[in-house]
Enzyme design. Structure first.
Site, mmCIF file in Angstrom:
data_model
loop_
_atom_site.group_PDB
_atom_site.id
_atom_site.type_symbol
_atom_site.label_atom_id
_atom_site.label_comp_id
_atom_site.label_asym_id
_atom_site.label_seq_id
_atom_site.Cartn_x
_atom_site.Cartn_y
_atom_site.Cartn_z
ATOM 1 N N TYR A 1 -21.934 3.837 2.039
ATOM 2 C CA TYR A 1 -20.841 2.998 1.542
ATOM 3 C C TYR A 1 -21.373 1.830 0.707
ATOM 4 O O TYR A 1 -20.899 1.584 -0.408
ATOM 5 C CB TYR A 1 -19.966 2.452 2.676
ATOM 6 C CG TYR A 1 -19.156 1.285 2.163
ATOM 7 C CD1 TYR A 1 -18.070 1.498 1.311
ATOM 8 C CD2 TYR A 1 -19.547 -0.031 2.420
ATOM 9 C CE1 TYR A 1 -17.382 0.433 0.753
ATOM 10 C CE2 TYR A 1 -18.867 -1.097 1.878
ATOM 11 C CZ TYR A 1 -17.789 -0.857 1.043
ATOM 12 O OH TYR A 1 -17.126 -1.915 0.478
ATOM 13 N N ASP B 1 -14.432 2.897 2.141
ATOM 14 C CA ASP B 1 -14.474 2.042 3.317
ATOM 15 C C ASP B 1 -13.222 2.265 4.156
ATOM 16 O O ASP B 1 -12.395 3.134 3.862
ATOM 17 C CB ASP B 1 -14.616 0.572 2.909
ATOM 18 C CG ASP B 1 -13.302 -0.064 2.492
ATOM 19 O OD1 ASP B 1 -12.416 0.669 1.989
ATOM 20 O OD2 ASP B 1 -13.149 -1.293 2.652
ATOM 21 N N CYS C 1 3.967 7.973 -1.519
ATOM 22 C CA CYS C 1 3.304 8.011 -0.220
ATOM 23 C C CYS C 1 3.883 9.105 0.673
ATOM 24 O O CYS C 1 5.070 9.086 1.035
ATOM 25 C CB CYS C 1 3.442 6.659 0.471
ATOM 26 S SG CYS C 1 2.655 6.589 2.094
ATOM 27 N N CYS D 1 4.277 -2.166 -1.955
ATOM 28 C CA CYS D 1 3.295 -1.160 -2.359
ATOM 29 C C CYS D 1 3.656 -0.533 -3.704
ATOM 30 O O CYS D 1 4.793 -0.071 -3.897
ATOM 31 C CB CYS D 1 3.194 -0.064 -1.302
ATOM 32 S SG CYS D 1 1.997 1.229 -1.715
ATOM 33 N N GLU E 1 -21.282 -7.425 0.364
ATOM 34 C CA GLU E 1 -20.954 -6.175 1.047
ATOM 35 C C GLU E 1 -21.558 -6.125 2.439
ATOM 36 O O GLU E 1 -20.935 -5.637 3.384
ATOM 37 C CB GLU E 1 -21.427 -4.980 0.214
ATOM 38 C CG GLU E 1 -20.623 -4.755 -1.056
ATOM 39 C CD GLU E 1 -19.160 -4.464 -0.778
ATOM 40 O OE1 GLU E 1 -18.835 -3.948 0.307
ATOM 41 O OE2 GLU E 1 -18.321 -4.758 -1.658
ATOM 42 N N CYS F 1 -1.477 -2.156 2.476
ATOM 43 C CA CYS F 1 -1.447 -0.982 3.357
ATOM 44 C C CYS F 1 -2.333 -1.228 4.575
ATOM 45 O O CYS F 1 -3.296 -0.504 4.840
ATOM 46 C CB CYS F 1 -1.922 0.246 2.575
ATOM 47 S SG CYS F 1 -1.603 1.822 3.398
ATOM 48 N N CYS G 1 5.151 -1.921 3.011
ATOM 49 C CA CYS G 1 5.526 -0.828 2.115
ATOM 50 C C CYS G 1 6.420 -1.297 0.971
ATOM 51 O O CYS G 1 6.387 -0.722 -0.119
ATOM 52 C CB CYS G 1 6.209 0.281 2.909
ATOM 53 S SG CYS G 1 5.152 1.035 4.168
#
Length: 297
Positions: free
Chosen positions: A120, A138, A209, A203, A37, A193, A200
């Site tokens: 985070y 994030d 959406c 997705c 991370e 995305c 799209c």
């Protein structure tokens, strides 16, 4: 909250399309997750992978990194960028070793109390290392929720209270489901995305959406987003200096450092960058008559 069509579909999609990354492997350790991370902050996965693997081979537990030499740590960090992260990670390892007997905490408050660990990263470690319930927010998750829920092209430049509340409300109640949603929503933002070229057609929640349903309205915050090129910036100069010192077996005379200045960089800028590196603890000046630079011992 109970699961929703949005969280359910994205989580199922993730189960079928997730990337095979070592910090997601069944044998991952909380320390390995924390290191990933920190390294992944503003750095692509492809650049992090080899450094992360080597890092964990050399320093598999916090105590190993805590005892390492600063120069070795900075050399191992290589060209990941923002080398202060390496120093903060070592400070974090020392704190884990001294305060928590070498065990990465599973509590968000305890994680946030560690050097260099923000909200985070603490939430991500809880979710990805321990399978706990947390709000992982994030850049990728923010973009997914901004589009799917708010109908915005991109989230606001800074986190808002409303955004955090909305993200919190979407997190499933069960810890395992919450952790799966965190990983899945992050992955969706990273590979489908995306900011510039969202796919799209691939997705799993395209029909849910709001941004798509509204005809893809433009970014309302475009004027507030400022981007800075890399060439000729202080970051580039600092990176060149750090690269020279990482590749050197001993101190580098300051006159040699001056020769690496990026074309068009004046001496005051180079000096400012060197002074900044010294102030950040990334570089030391040695020698009086003939000053030289080196990585900290």
């Amino acid at each position: 909250m109970p699961s929703s069509p949005l969280t359910d579909r994205v989580t199922v999609w993730f189960g079928e399309h997730r990337r095979d990354l070592p910090w997601r492997a069944p044998d991952r350790t909380p320390w390995g997750v924390l290191v990933s991370e920190v390294m992944l902050q503003q750095t692509p996965v492809v650049r992090v992978l080899p450094v992360w693997e080597q890092w964990l081979r050399v320093w598999p537990v916090p105590a190993d990194l805590a005892a390492a030499g600063t120069a070795d740590v900075l050399r191992a960090w290589g060209r990941l960028g923002y080398p202060r992260r390496a120093l903060r990670l070592q400070e974090c390892a020392r704190a884990i070793t001294e305060r928590h007997d070498g065990v990465v905490p599973s509590d968000e408050d305890e994680l946030r109390a560690l050097p260099g660990i923000g909200s985070y990263t603490a939430a991500a470690v809880v979710a990805f290392a321990y399978g706990g319930r947390s709000v992982v927010l994030d850049t990728n998750v923010r973009r997914v929720l901004a589009r799917a829920v708010d109908g915005a092209a991109l989230p606001s430049p800074a986190h808002t209270v409303a955004e955090v509340r909305r993200a919190t409300a979407l997190v499933p109640d069960a810890p395992g489901d919450a952790a799966a949603w965190a990983a899945a929503s992050m992955e969706l933002g990273a590979v489908v995305c995306t900011a510039r070229a969202p796919r799209c057609g691939a997705c799993p929640v395209a029909d849910l959406c709001r941004w798509r349903a509204d005809g893809y309205p433009p970014d309302l915050h475009a004027a507030r987003r400022r981007t800075q090129g890399w060439a000729g910036t202080d970051r580039q100069v600092r990176g060149r200096v750090m690269g020279l010192l990482r590749d050197s077996v001993g101190p580098v005379p300051l006159v040699e450092v001056e020769r690496l200045a990026v074309e068009g960089t004046d001496r005051p800028r180079l000096q400012r960058c060197v002074d900044g590196l010294v102030a950040d603890g990334l570089v030391e000046v040695v020698g009086d008559d003939e000053p030289a630079l080196r990585l900290p011992a």
